[in-house]
Scaffold this active site. Sequence first.
Site, PDB file in Angstrom:
ATOM      1  N   ASP A  25       0.861  -1.191   0.000  1.00  0.00           N
ATOM      2  CA  ASP A  25       0.000   0.000   0.000  1.00  0.00           C
ATOM      3  C   ASP A  25       0.890   1.230   0.000  1.00  0.00           C
ATOM      4  OD1 ASP A  25      -2.079   1.785   0.195  1.00  0.00           O
ATOM      5  OD2 ASP A  25      -2.578   1.271   2.256  1.00  0.00           O
ATOM      6  N   GLU A  59      -2.252   9.972  -0.232  1.00  0.00           N
ATOM      7  CA  GLU A  59      -3.587   9.431   0.033  1.00  0.00           C
ATOM      8  C   GLU A  59      -3.779   9.189   1.519  1.00  0.00           C
ATOM      9  OE1 GLU A  59      -4.219   5.999   1.032  1.00  0.00           O
ATOM     10  OE2 GLU A  59      -6.383   6.063   0.847  1.00  0.00           O
ATOM     11  N   GLU A  60      -2.758   8.647   2.142  1.00  0.00           N
ATOM     12  CA  GLU A  60      -2.918   8.150   3.515  1.00  0.00           C
ATOM     13  C   GLU A  60      -3.200   9.241   4.537  1.00  0.00           C
ATOM     14  OE1 GLU A  60      -3.187   5.062   3.783  1.00  0.00           O
ATOM     15  OE2 GLU A  60      -2.070   4.170   2.129  1.00  0.00           O
ATOM     16  N   ASP A  87      -5.269  -0.168  -5.323  1.00  0.00           N
ATOM     17  CA  ASP A  87      -4.886   0.193  -3.953  1.00  0.00           C
ATOM     18  C   ASP A  87      -5.234  -0.931  -2.987  1.00  0.00           C
ATOM     19  OD1 ASP A  87      -4.048   1.650  -1.723  1.00  0.00           O
ATOM     20  OD2 ASP A  87      -6.002   2.606  -1.477  1.00  0.00           O
TER      21      ASP A  87
END
Length: 152
Positions: A25, A59-60, A87
Amino acid sequence: SSKPEEVVLIGGHLDSWDLGTGAIDDAAGIGITMAAAKLIGDLPQHPARTIRVVAFANEEQGLYGGKAYAAAHADEITAHQIAAESDFGAGRVYGYSSSAPAHAQAAGRQIAQALAPLGIKHMPGTGGPGPDISPFAAQGLAWARLSQDGTD
Ligand SMILES: [Zn+2]
């Protein structure tokens, strides 16, 4: 080659959970989408539409890259035909679904037929957009999803 103003977006995100290696990820998603673009680019016949590969940032921590893309391309949303992202690791793909509108359902069925020999089931009505494309999908962009086995 014939509709270069129309965009098919594929991508993933470059960041990772700060305590993880980032391999699954989402380095795997970046690798999968970059490899897909390479394979498409190597085809003897170029696709009708532009394939845009996006390595979204951050994104995280709050979808910042996806939100920035949606804002920067807000006036081009109708040029985007569909978007998908990877993802969920590097496991086997087992399902396909999309939010394609009614007028595109025949194309969705053709995609499902092409994927069926790979053991990928058509799973209409399931799933949703991945996180990076979710800000654009919230504005109406159609999404496609390849569901992956996340056991590992
Ligand atoms: Zn992720």
